[in-house]
Write an enzyme that holds these catalytic residues in place. Structure first.
Site, PDB file in Angstrom:
ATOM      1  N   GLU A   1      18.626  30.308  21.834  1.00 43.91           N
ATOM      2  CA  GLU A   1      18.795  30.708  20.432  1.00 43.91           C
ATOM      3  C   GLU A   1      17.630  31.579  19.962  1.00 43.91           C
ATOM      4  O   GLU A   1      16.472  31.224  20.183  1.00 43.91           O
ATOM      5  CB  GLU A   1      18.898  29.462  19.534  1.00 43.91           C
TER       6      GLU A   1
ATOM      7  N   GLY B   1      11.538  22.213  18.506  1.00 45.63           N
ATOM      8  CA  GLY B   1      11.635  20.771  18.538  1.00 45.63           C
ATOM      9  C   GLY B   1      12.783  20.327  19.417  1.00 45.63           C
ATOM     10  O   GLY B   1      12.664  19.393  20.205  1.00 45.63           O
TER      11      GLY B   1
ATOM     12  N   MET C   1      17.199  21.725  20.704  1.00 44.92           N
ATOM     13  CA  MET C   1      18.293  22.695  20.641  1.00 44.92           C
ATOM     14  C   MET C   1      19.610  22.004  20.902  1.00 44.92           C
ATOM     15  O   MET C   1      19.738  21.232  21.851  1.00 44.92           O
ATOM     16  CB  MET C   1      18.059  23.821  21.661  1.00 44.92           C
TER      17      MET C   1
ATOM     18  N   ASN D   1      22.528  22.328  22.263  1.00 45.47           N
ATOM     19  CA  ASN D   1      23.514  22.691  23.278  1.00 45.47           C
ATOM     20  C   ASN D   1      24.537  21.565  23.419  1.00 45.47           C
ATOM     21  O   ASN D   1      24.170  20.432  23.749  1.00 45.47           O
ATOM     22  CB  ASN D   1      22.833  22.907  24.624  1.00 45.47           C
TER      23      ASN D   1
ATOM     24  N   HIS E   1      19.526  15.313  13.747  1.00 41.01           N
ATOM     25  CA  HIS E   1      19.673  16.729  13.382  1.00 41.01           C
ATOM     26  C   HIS E   1      20.531  17.446  14.423  1.00 41.01           C
ATOM     27  O   HIS E   1      21.526  18.111  14.095  1.00 41.01           O
ATOM     28  CB  HIS E   1      18.276  17.350  13.285  1.00 41.01           C
ATOM     29  N   GLU E   2      20.144  17.305  15.694  1.00 38.30           N
ATOM     30  CA  GLU E   2      20.873  18.009  16.762  1.00 38.30           C
ATOM     31  C   GLU E   2      22.287  17.456  16.908  1.00 38.30           C
ATOM     32  O   GLU E   2      23.222  18.217  17.190  1.00 38.30           O
ATOM     33  CB  GLU E   2      20.113  17.893  18.082  1.00 38.30           C
TER      34      GLU E   2
ATOM     35  N   HIS F   1      24.752  18.963  14.582  1.00 39.43           N
ATOM     36  CA  HIS F   1      25.142  20.313  15.000  1.00 39.43           C
ATOM     37  C   HIS F   1      26.374  20.312  15.903  1.00 39.43           C
ATOM     38  O   HIS F   1      27.030  21.353  16.051  1.00 39.43           O
ATOM     39  CB  HIS F   1      23.995  20.962  15.777  1.00 39.43           C
TER      40      HIS F   1
ATOM     41  N   GLU G   1      21.606  25.086   9.893  1.00 39.27           N
ATOM     42  CA  GLU G   1      20.296  24.443   9.992  1.00 39.27           C
ATOM     43  C   GLU G   1      19.983  23.604   8.760  1.00 39.27           C
ATOM     44  O   GLU G   1      19.409  22.523   8.860  1.00 39.27           O
ATOM     45  CB  GLU G   1      19.209  25.494  10.230  1.00 39.27           C
TER      46      GLU G   1
END
Length: 863
Positions: free
Chosen positions: A134, A278, A280, A282, A312-313, A316, A335
């Site tokens: 990213e 921190g 990602m 994927n 957080h991830e 996503h 985000e």
């Protein structure tokens, strides 16, 4: 030719022209363990359709930042490499309605954390590779139409040593041995669901692996396999049960909240070295910095931070992966949503009750800082190219966006917000969308017109200021320049008054307030919160931290807040008060010396790990940045003394002990009193290598090397000492600590050696930053003459390095406020003379210039 900066206009053209079906990517990592091998072979076949109805000469390009290109074949036609390869782009002429493109070449291993990063562990020599893309670094590994709206199905195969762990977004479906190359095998992965290029991922190396199975609470959802990966030398520090527990709680929470099953099959997580971010998101294989493994033990604040990032991830997986923004202008939405959901799930699903306290005092501080630069931008930003996108992973996109979403939730109601998200996921699943699409479903859910709210909060920049005025008993709003009074900014918030009783601030009244938009929102009555008498209490504006605004205190209230703020019972109240005081320091309204005295007074009382850590961090900035060397001498000595006196009072193995020790070693780089503490830790660690604790304090490599850096800064550790210690503990923390300590030594020749290494050696991302950190330590006289060289090298740095590495150099070596040159004048001159420099470079330098101006202004105000 440098042409790797894809523009929004170019991306729109490709979106109109193309629909991508599938990538088949073969990557050969047979020789990846050999550090002399700079590149690895790749073969990529892309099938895609082109809209050729409007022209018979349809043409586009695919991106590939490569070592070399061996062949390009389009629809069975072999194209001449020298004709079609132009820098990082491969021109594709004569497109048909349906196309098959095959590119064979060699891609570069990375040491910058961008693309396919290779790390060889100094502790045991094992090799580890992982990808980070990213916003646009997939093209460093294989050719790609590198923009988020050209989603496709991906099928990866990786050839690597057969005893290596290999992983990707999906499961391995077959393994093939190569008789011609014993000990090597090809792992073939299942095709992915449709996704964007930047969230594909690869992992390969001698990773330690642990697996488990998540069994959902609700039988409507499927079981999910989970795996964790880390370096073998970090395996003992990977708290697998605790991390799996977080993942299970998060999957249960989000599947129920979004009423949509986790769509990506398995849920793997890799904790990797030298990571730029921190984490990602994927899908199927989330990557994290291994800093979340805590070799020295962890505080509650650190565990909360890890939970927040994992949540957080995970959010996503729906917002960002299932539904993806069409272009980087809507980066903020995924985000900001994930930032909000990370704090929410850490609190509600994982049991970390102070996650919103951390957000209020720490994360929002990042937003306030970013929003006061002239380079700030609206939350909904105009992203013209991918370089601008990379720079917009900033405090506006993350923290301000999340704060604004928190205010939006207060404005429309939590249930309506969640219902809108559910509709958004089902309506746009596996596709792309824009903010207007989310606004549509939100308006459907709440039945309100939110266009004016959006214009006020999302399409303008700057920070609102809210001030409680006891006469005439109102809450006054001052808008940033970008917001007209006719538009205004609406707020939903709470204010509360606290009276000083027996040296303790106790709540006396509270009022919920809705500030309307437009001119009437400039002054709002606060009848339910009576004014406090001078010196007898305070009024806390934005008490629950629901809105995004700077607040402050009048003279009498300020005195009370500084002396007694630490007595507020609720951590969120102390966070809001602490945020207000720190904002006053940065605006020049509060003497940094008074602020450090306030922190010093609260050291023994603060029970919140996250608040203690943040207030110490702010105090260090106040001392070392906002005070000159002469002015800071006395308050630094007093503050160091207070920290030194608190350390023996700490309960052994407590969060307080760990936090104070870490900050004491940072202060020890500048204060001789705490140098003795650093020496004691180093002596004990070297005399007792089998004893991992000193008075209950875990002596991790990271902590001991922080102590060595302090000794090196005072000349109490020679270069020979550093090399000897490195040889006896060859770990990654030791390598970074040694680089920092060498550069911290108080000799001009050591500073120049570090300077040359940063610019000229092939350092990895983390080694570069460690060297720059050490270089900045010590009197400015040690760095005489180097500031001029800094400005002379800027353009060359930007040209020769990736944007990530160039940014580390520019930010890490910008002349500090104690230098013997005028950094402000130097930066102003450079910017005036380089108006045609890349926008991203000018933005970085402009922000450093404004930091320097702020420090100079604060110093001149109070000295």
């Amino acid at each position: 030719m440098r042409n790797d900066n894809l523009t929004a206009e170019e991306a729109r053209f490709r979106s109109d022209l193309l629909e991508v079906d599938r990538y088949d990517v073969d990557i050969d990592l047979t020789h990846a363990a050999d550090p002399s091998m700079q590149a690895f072979p790749t073969s990529t076949t892309v099938t895609f359709r082109a809209d050729t109805e409007e022209t018979t000469e349809a043409e586009t390009f695919i991106e590939y930042i490569h070592h070399s290109v061996d062949s390009v074949e389009l629809n069975g036609r072999r194209l001449r490499v020298s004709d079609v390869v132009e820098g990082s782009r491969i021109r594709l002429p004569g497109l048909a309605p349906t196309n098959t493109l095959t590119v064979r070449g060699r891609s570069l291993y990375s040491r910058s954390g961008e693309g396919l990063h290779r790390f060889i562990d100094p502790e045991d020599g094992r090799t580890y590779l992982y990808t980070q893309y990213e916003p646009s670094d997939c093209r460093r590994v294989f050719p790609a139409f590198e923009q988020p709206d050209l989603k496709a199905v991906f099928r990866f195969s990786i050839t690597a040593p057969e005893d290596w762990t290999v992983a990707s977004n999906t499961e391995i479906v077959s393994t093939h041995e190569d008789p011609a190359t014993p000990g090597v095998s090809k792992r073939v992965f299942a095709p992915t669901l449709r996704m964007s290029t930047y969230i594909t991922t690869l992992l390969a190396g001698q990773y330690h692996t642990v697996s488990a199975l998540h069994r959902p609470d609700n039988d409507r959802f499927e079981q999910t396999t989970m795996s964790l990966y880390c370096r073998a030398s970090m395996a003992v520090h990977m708290e697998s049960d605790a991390i799996f527990d977080l993942v299970s709680k998060g999957l249960d929470f989000f599947q129920e909240l979004f009423d949509y099953p986790y769509p990506w099959g398995k849920y793997d997580q890799a904790f990797v070295p030298e990571y730029n971010l921190g984490a990602m998101e994927n899908p199927g294989l989330v990557t994290f910095t291994e800093a979340y493994l805590f070799p020295g033990g962890s505080t509650l604040a650190q565990r909360e931070g890890r939970a927040n990032v994992i949540m957080h991830e995970m959010s996503h997986m729906w917002f960002g992966d299932l539904v993806t923004m069409r272009w980087w202008s809507d980066l903020w939405l995924k985000e900001s949503f994930a930032e909000f959901m990370g704090a929410l799930a850490a609190e509600r699903a994982c049991g970390f009750e102070e996650s919103w306290v951390t957000f209020a005092h720490r994360r929002k501080g990042w937003a306030y800082t970013q929003d006061l630069y002239s380079t700030t931008h609206p939350v909904v930003a105009d992203i013209t190219d991918v370089e601008a996108a990379k720079q917009n992973f900033d405090g506006i996109t993350y923290a301000k966006g999340a704060a604004v979403l928190k205010q939006l939730v207060a404005f429309v109601g939590f249930d309506r917000f969640v219902n809108a998200a559910r509709t958004y996921f089902s309506r746009h699943e596996f596709g792309t969308a824009e903010f207007s699409d989310f606004l549509d479903v939100l308006e459907e859910s709440c039945g309100r017109d939110l266009r004016e709210w959006s214009r006020a909060w999302l399409e303008t920049d700057g920070v609102t200021t809210l001030t409680y005025a006891p006469q005439p008993h109102v809450l006054e709003q001052r808008l940033p320049d970008s917001v007209s009074e006719s538009l205004g900014r609406p707020h939903v918030l709470t204010i509360a008054s606290f009276r000083l009783e027996g040296g303790v601030l106790r709540e006396t009244a509270e009022q919920s307030i809705e500030i309307p938009s437009g001119p009437e929102g400039m002054s709002t009555p606060t009848d339910e919160v009576p004014p406090v008498e001078a010196g007898s209490g305070i009024v806390l504006v934005n008490r629950d931290d629901k809105t995004y605004a700077l607040t402050s205190f009048g003279e009498d209230e300020l005195r009370t807040a500084l002396l007694h703020g630490h007595t507020l019972a609720a951590p969120i109240d102390r966070a809001v008060l602490g945020s207000a005081l720190w904002s006053m320091v940065r605006s020049g309204a509060l003497n940094p010396r008074d602020y450090t005295a306030h922190v010093e007074k609260g050291l023994g009382a603060e029970q919140s790990a996250t608040l203690l850590d943040t207030m110490l961090l702010h105090a260090e900035t106040a001392l070392l940045v906002y005070m000159s060397p002469t002015a800071r001498h006395e308050p630094l000595s007093a503050f160091a003394t207070a920290v030194a006196e608190q350390l023996p009072l700490c309960e052994e193995e407590s969060d307080r002990q760990s936090i104070l020790a870490r900050h004491a070693l940072i202060l020890a780089r500048h204060d001789v009193r705490l140098q003795r503490f650093a020496q004691e830790l180093v002596d004990f660690a070297e005399k007792n290598p089998e004893q991992p604790r000193w008075n209950g304090l875990s002596l991790s490599d990271e902590l001991v090397w922080s102590a060595r850096t302090a000794l090196a800064a005072h000349g109490a550790l020679t270069r020979e000492d550093i090399e000897s210690s490195l040889g006896s503990t060859p770990s990654q923390h030791a390598a970074l600590g040694a680089a920092r300590s060498r550069a911290a030594q108080p000799h001009a020749e050591d500073k120049r050696r570090a300077w040359s290494s940063i610019f000229d050696d092939d350092l990895s991302n983390d080694l570069l930053s460690a060297s720059a950190s050490g270089f900045r330590i010590g009197p400015s006289s040690l760095r005489t003459g180097l500031a001029e060289d800094y400005f002379a090298r800027l353009e060359d740095v930007w040209q020769k390095h990736s944007i990530g590495m160039a940014t580390r150099i520019i930010n890490g070596l910008f002349p500090g406020p104690d230098e013997d040159v005028d950094a402000v004048a130097g930066a102003e001159t450079w910017l005036a003379e380089h108006g045609d420099a890349p926008r991203a470079l000018r933005r970085e330098l402009t922000e450093r210039l404004q930091d320097a101006r702020r420090a100079a202004s604060i110093r001149s105000t109070w000295e």
